[in-house]
Structure formats: structure tokens, C-alpha cells
Design an enzyme around this catalytic site. Structure first.
Site, short mmCIF file in Angstrom:
data_model
loop_
_atom_site.label_atom_id
_atom_site.label_comp_id
_atom_site.label_asym_id
_atom_site.label_seq_id
_atom_site.Cartn_x
_atom_site.Cartn_y
_atom_site.Cartn_z
N TYR A 24 0.86 -1.09 0.15
CA TYR A 24 -0.09 -0.08 0.19
C TYR A 24 1.02 1.31 -0.07
O TYR A 24 0.30 2.39 -0.20
CB TYR A 24 -0.97 0.04 1.27
CG TYR A 24 -2.07 -1.26 1.26
CD1 TYR A 24 -2.87 -1.22 0.36
CD2 TYR A 24 -1.90 -2.28 1.84
CE1 TYR A 24 -4.00 -2.01 -0.01
CE2 TYR A 24 -2.75 -3.16 1.90
CZ TYR A 24 -3.66 -3.27 0.96
OH TYR A 24 -4.77 -4.28 1.01
N HIS A 102 -8.76 1.96 -5.91
CA HIS A 102 -7.86 1.11 -5.14
C HIS A 102 -6.35 1.35 -5.16
O HIS A 102 -5.90 1.62 -6.45
CB HIS A 102 -7.91 -0.69 -5.48
CG HIS A 102 -9.76 -1.00 -5.35
ND1 HIS A 102 -10.45 -1.14 -4.15
CD2 HIS A 102 -10.56 -1.06 -6.44
CE1 HIS A 102 -11.56 -1.24 -4.59
NE2 HIS A 102 -11.51 -1.38 -5.82
N ILE A 103 -5.77 1.37 -4.07
CA ILE A 103 -4.43 1.73 -4.28
C ILE A 103 -3.75 0.76 -5.17
O ILE A 103 -2.77 0.80 -5.98
CB ILE A 103 -3.85 1.82 -2.94
CG1 ILE A 103 -4.32 2.99 -2.28
CG2 ILE A 103 -2.12 1.89 -2.83
CD1 ILE A 103 -4.23 3.12 -1.06
C1 DHK Z 1 -7.57 -1.71 0.08
C2 DHK Z 1 -8.04 -2.64 0.98
O1 DHK Z 1 -8.32 -2.47 2.40
C3 DHK Z 1 -8.21 -3.97 0.43
O2 DHK Z 1 -9.03 -4.60 1.26
C4 DHK Z 1 -8.58 -4.04 -1.09
C5 DHK Z 1 -7.86 -1.78 -1.52
C6 DHK Z 1 -7.72 -3.48 -1.86
C7 DHK Z 1 -6.73 -0.91 -2.19
O3 DHK Z 1 -5.82 -1.43 -3.06
O4 DHK Z 1 -6.74 0.34 -1.84
O5 DHK Z 1 -8.69 -5.51 -1.14
#
Ligand code: DHK
Length: 161
Positions: A24, A102-103
Site C-alpha cells: 500500500y 484502489h491503491i
Molecule cells: C484496500 C484494501 O483495504 C483492501 O481490502 C482491498 C484496497 C484493496 C486498495 O488497494 O486500496 O482489497
């Protein structure tokens, strides 16, 4: 007054930087908010930037966006992406332009992350660009809003001649 975009963030996004940074990234949610504000301003929009770990609170934010006359919603539903009928229904109910973000590239990850319910209510989906995706999503939703005559906020979002 500038038209407003609601930027909504689901569970655990408040932990960005310390949460699995190899996936992330190391940009905090506060830093993302700053970037979003600047990106939105450049497109003629103000933002309301919110995060919650609670599904029903996200539903309330979506209803608020509608009640307050927002021009559109950018949402990272995070862990609720594939499970939340309630978030999907709220987005369908308010009929605002929606960009899902989504990141990470959820399509390159575990199967259970791949089938988004929220996408059914989204005009477009942005994923895999890391924290930069928020800026791109704002530019994208601004283009959608400016191109759509029926969308609230369009008039004032257009550059004055
Ligand atoms: C962020 C989350 O918290 C995950 O549960 C998803 C998403 C992906 C992201 O990529 O920003 O699966």
C-alpha cells in the site's frame, strides 16, 4: 462556491504507511488528502475527505454527499469492496457520478479481492497506481462531471471564459 467532491475511504486506510507498506506504499492518508485537495482545486472543485472503519458510516457519508448536493464521489471501499451490498445500494440510490479507486491492482491479487460489488455503481474504476491513483481519479471524475450535462455541479465546474 466551488462544486464539491466527496472522497471516501474505507477500513484500515487510516493505517496507510504502517499497513503492509510493500503493497500500500508509504504515503499517509493525510498526505493523500492534501494531494486530493490540490488536484480537485486545479479542476475547480472543493473536497470533503472522509475515512471510516464502519460500513454504515460509509453509507451515511454517501447519503450526506447527496443531501449536501455534492457533484460526485470518489470511493476506496477497501475491505468492503467485495461484500457491501449496503454501500452498493447507497451509491445506486444517490445516482451521483462515482469513481471507485484502489491503491493496489486488485485484479493481480487474491481471487477474493477481485469481484467488486461497488463497481456495479461506478462510472469508472482506478486501480494499481498507488497513492497517485487518487489524483488520477479526481481528474477522471472531473472530466466525467464536466462532460455530463445532467450532472449537478457541471456549470460551476466549467472554467469561466
Ligand atoms: C484496500 C484494501 O483495504 C483492501 O481490502 C482491498 C484496497 C484493496 C486498495 O488497494 O486500496 O482489497
Amino acid at each position: 462556491m466551488m462544486p464539491v467532491l466527496y472522497i471516501l475511504n474505507g477500513p484500515n486506510l487510516n493505517l496507510l504507511k504502517i499497513r503492509e507498506p510493500e503493497k500500500y506504499g508509504r504515503t499517509t492518508l493525510q498526505e493523500i488528502e492534501k494531494t486530493c485537495r490540490a488536484a480537485a482545486k486545479a479542476q475547480g472543485f472543493d473536497i470533503v475527505f472522509l475515512q471510516s472503519n464502519i460500513e454504515g458510516e460509509l453509507v451515511n457519508f454517501i447519503q450526506d454527499a447527496h443531501a449536501k448536493g455534492a457533484a460526485g464521489i470518489v470511493i476506496n471501499p477497501a475491505g468492503y469492496t467485495t461484500t457491501s451490498v449496503a454501500i452498493l445500494d447507497a451509491l445506486l440510490a444517490v445516482k451521483l457520478p462515482v469513481v471507485e479507486i484502489h491503491i493496489t491492482n486488485i485484479h493481480a491479487r487474491e481471487k477474493f479481492r477481485q469481484e467488486s460489488l461497488v463497481s456495479r455503481a461506478a462510472n469508472a474504476v482506478m486501480c494499481g497506481f498507488g497513492a497517485n491513483g487518487y489524483k488520477l481519479a479526481i481528474e477522471g471524475i472531473a472530466a466525467i462531471i464536466k462532460a455530463s450535462p445532467a450532472t449537478p455541479g457541471r456549470k460551476s465546474a466549467k472554467k469561466k471564459k
